[in-house]
Design a protein around this motif. Sequence first.
Motif, PDB file in Angstrom:
ATOM      1  N   PHE A 105      -9.717  43.934 -35.352  1.00 22.78           N
ATOM      2  CA  PHE A 105      -9.278  42.579 -35.683  1.00 22.78           C
ATOM      3  C   PHE A 105      -8.109  42.629 -36.678  1.00 22.78           C
ATOM      4  CE2 PHE A 105     -13.309  41.998 -33.705  1.00 22.78           C
ATOM      5  CZ  PHE A 105     -13.113  40.876 -32.907  1.00 22.78           C
ATOM      6  N   TRP A 106      -7.258  43.624 -36.450  1.00 27.10           N
ATOM      7  CA  TRP A 106      -6.104  43.879 -37.315  1.00 27.10           C
ATOM      8  C   TRP A 106      -5.159  42.684 -37.367  1.00 27.10           C
ATOM      9  CZ3 TRP A 106      -4.925  46.918 -41.100  1.00 27.10           C
ATOM     10  CH2 TRP A 106      -3.598  47.081 -41.478  1.00 27.10           C
ATOM     11  N   ASP A 107      -4.998  42.003 -36.251  1.00 27.35           N
ATOM     12  CA  ASP A 107      -4.051  40.883 -36.209  1.00 27.35           C
ATOM     13  C   ASP A 107      -4.508  39.687 -37.046  1.00 27.35           C
ATOM     14  OD1 ASP A 107      -2.583  42.484 -34.566  1.00 27.35           O
ATOM     15  OD2 ASP A 107      -2.883  41.288 -32.749  1.00 27.35           O
ATOM     16  N   SER A 108      -5.783  39.646 -37.420  1.00 33.79           N
ATOM     17  CA  SER A 108      -6.257  38.530 -38.243  1.00 33.79           C
ATOM     18  C   SER A 108      -6.498  38.955 -39.690  1.00 33.79           C
ATOM     19  CB  SER A 108      -7.525  37.916 -37.640  1.00 33.79           C
ATOM     20  OG  SER A 108      -8.550  38.872 -37.544  1.00 33.79           O
ATOM     21  N   ARG A 109      -5.968  40.099 -40.079  1.00 32.51           N
ATOM     22  CA  ARG A 109      -6.159  40.598 -41.448  1.00 32.51           C
ATOM     23  C   ARG A 109      -5.428  39.714 -42.463  1.00 32.51           C
ATOM     24  NH1 ARG A 109      -1.861  42.911 -39.458  1.00 32.51           N
ATOM     25  NH2 ARG A 109      -0.098  43.475 -40.761  1.00 32.51           N
ATOM     26  N   ALA A 110      -5.864  39.814 -43.699  1.00 35.46           N
ATOM     27  CA  ALA A 110      -5.163  39.164 -44.801  1.00 35.46           C
ATOM     28  C   ALA A 110      -3.898  39.978 -45.088  1.00 35.46           C
ATOM     29  CB  ALA A 110      -6.055  39.132 -46.037  1.00 35.46           C
ATOM     30  N   ALA A 111      -2.804  39.310 -45.409  1.00 41.70           N
ATOM     31  CA  ALA A 111      -1.525  39.987 -45.640  1.00 41.70           C
ATOM     32  C   ALA A 111      -1.624  41.045 -46.746  1.00 41.70           C
ATOM     33  CB  ALA A 111      -0.449  38.961 -45.981  1.00 41.70           C
ATOM     34  N   TRP A 112      -2.516  40.847 -47.697  1.00 38.90           N
ATOM     35  CA  TRP A 112      -2.640  41.768 -48.830  1.00 38.90           C
ATOM     36  C   TRP A 112      -3.618  42.913 -48.563  1.00 38.90           C
ATOM     37  CZ3 TRP A 112      -7.712  41.711 -49.886  1.00 38.90           C
ATOM     38  CH2 TRP A 112      -8.425  40.536 -49.619  1.00 38.90           C
ATOM     39  N   GLY A 117     -16.186  39.806 -49.205  1.00 43.56           N
ATOM     40  CA  GLY A 117     -15.393  39.453 -50.378  1.00 43.56           C
ATOM     41  C   GLY A 117     -14.217  40.389 -50.575  1.00 43.56           C
ATOM     42  N   SER A 118     -13.839  41.068 -49.503  1.00 40.20           N
ATOM     43  CA  SER A 118     -12.769  42.065 -49.567  1.00 40.20           C
ATOM     44  C   SER A 118     -11.842  41.893 -48.372  1.00 40.20           C
ATOM     45  CB  SER A 118     -13.415  43.453 -49.568  1.00 40.20           C
ATOM     46  OG  SER A 118     -12.439  44.456 -49.653  1.00 40.20           O
ATOM     47  N   GLY A 119     -10.887  42.794 -48.223  1.00 44.11           N
ATOM     48  CA  GLY A 119      -9.942  42.729 -47.119  1.00 44.11           C
ATOM     49  C   GLY A 119     -10.525  43.126 -45.785  1.00 44.11           C
ATOM     50  N   HIS A 120     -11.673  43.788 -45.806  1.00 44.26           N
ATOM     51  CA  HIS A 120     -12.345  44.194 -44.569  1.00 44.26           C
ATOM     52  C   HIS A 120     -13.783  44.603 -44.883  1.00 44.26           C
ATOM     53  CE1 HIS A 120     -10.927  48.076 -46.198  1.00 44.26           C
ATOM     54  NE2 HIS A 120     -12.030  48.559 -45.646  1.00 44.26           N
ATOM     55  N   ALA A 121     -14.577  44.686 -43.847  1.00 46.82           N
ATOM     56  CA  ALA A 121     -15.922  45.249 -43.955  1.00 46.82           C
ATOM     57  C   ALA A 121     -15.903  46.605 -43.273  1.00 46.82           C
ATOM     58  CB  ALA A 121     -16.939  44.335 -43.275  1.00 46.82           C
ATOM     59  N   CYS A 126     -11.634  40.916 -39.516  1.00 46.80           N
ATOM     60  CA  CYS A 126     -11.778  39.521 -39.083  1.00 46.80           C
ATOM     61  C   CYS A 126     -12.129  38.639 -40.294  1.00 46.80           C
ATOM     62  CB  CYS A 126     -12.829  39.378 -37.983  1.00 46.80           C
ATOM     63  SG  CYS A 126     -14.539  39.414 -38.545  1.00 46.80           S
ATOM     64  N   GLN A 127     -11.885  37.350 -40.144  1.00 47.92           N
ATOM     65  CA  GLN A 127     -12.123  36.422 -41.251  1.00 47.92           C
ATOM     66  C   GLN A 127     -13.589  36.420 -41.681  1.00 47.92           C
ATOM     67  OE1 GLN A 127     -11.744  32.156 -40.558  1.00 47.92           O
ATOM     68  NE2 GLN A 127     -10.718  31.967 -42.533  1.00 47.92           N
ATOM     69  N   ARG A 128     -14.502  36.512 -40.730  1.00 42.95           N
ATOM     70  CA  ARG A 128     -15.930  36.495 -41.085  1.00 42.95           C
ATOM     71  C   ARG A 128     -16.290  37.708 -41.928  1.00 42.95           C
ATOM     72  NH1 ARG A 128     -17.542  34.679 -35.050  1.00 42.95           N
ATOM     73  NH2 ARG A 128     -17.265  32.441 -35.348  1.00 42.95           N
ATOM     74  N   CYS A 129     -15.814  38.882 -41.538  1.00 40.87           N
ATOM     75  CA  CYS A 129     -16.121  40.086 -42.317  1.00 40.87           C
ATOM     76  C   CYS A 129     -15.472  40.038 -43.695  1.00 40.87           C
ATOM     77  CB  CYS A 129     -15.691  41.342 -41.559  1.00 40.87           C
ATOM     78  SG  CYS A 129     -16.858  41.818 -40.260  1.00 40.87           S
ATOM     79  N   ARG A 130     -14.270  39.475 -43.773  1.00 40.66           N
ATOM     80  CA  ARG A 130     -13.630  39.342 -45.085  1.00 40.66           C
ATOM     81  C   ARG A 130     -14.444  38.433 -45.992  1.00 40.66           C
ATOM     82  NH1 ARG A 130      -8.996  37.985 -42.113  1.00 40.66           N
ATOM     83  NH2 ARG A 130      -8.792  36.087 -43.352  1.00 40.66           N
ATOM     84  N   LYS A 131     -14.903  37.320 -45.450  1.00 40.62           N
ATOM     85  CA  LYS A 131     -15.703  36.393 -46.261  1.00 40.62           C
ATOM     86  C   LYS A 131     -17.041  37.019 -46.663  1.00 40.62           C
ATOM     87  CE  LYS A 131     -13.564  32.109 -45.265  1.00 40.62           C
ATOM     88  NZ  LYS A 131     -13.064  31.615 -46.528  1.00 40.62           N
TER      89      LYS A 131
END
Length: 137
Positions: free
Chosen positions: A115-122, A39-43, A31-36
């Motif tokens: 929250f795979w559908d909201s992942r960053a493309a990279w 600082g990575s693609g996932h937590a 999810c976007q919150r965990c990415r922020k």
Amino acid sequence: MSETTLNGSCLCGAVKFQVRGEPQRFYHCHCQRCRKASGSGHASNLFLTDASLSFSQGEALLKRFKVPEAQRFARQFCSECGCAVARSVPELNAVLVPAGTLDDEAPIQPQARIFWDSRAAWSCAGDDLPRFAEYPA
């Protein structure tokens, strides 16, 4: 699985914690919150239920941030180095442990990507873990 005791610490070593409980879930959250927050693609978070959390060092250095509109999302971290550390989640009767902060080996392996559908493309995707658009049922 039976009760487990795990030790962890922050990046600078000023905060040390111990959690005791039943390891239940280990998810990579995209999810976007965990990415922020990471600082990575996932937590990568480990959840223990019926758990207790104690700090043997540095509890006075802890800071906590909760996203105001979020139901449960919060972040607890060392105010010296900014590293996330374990936190209680009373709504779930659980403790959430950022898996990278463990000084011990995690007692279970990651079980899913959420929250795979909201992942960053990279973001990484090179495994066979189940993927869920949100929380698994």
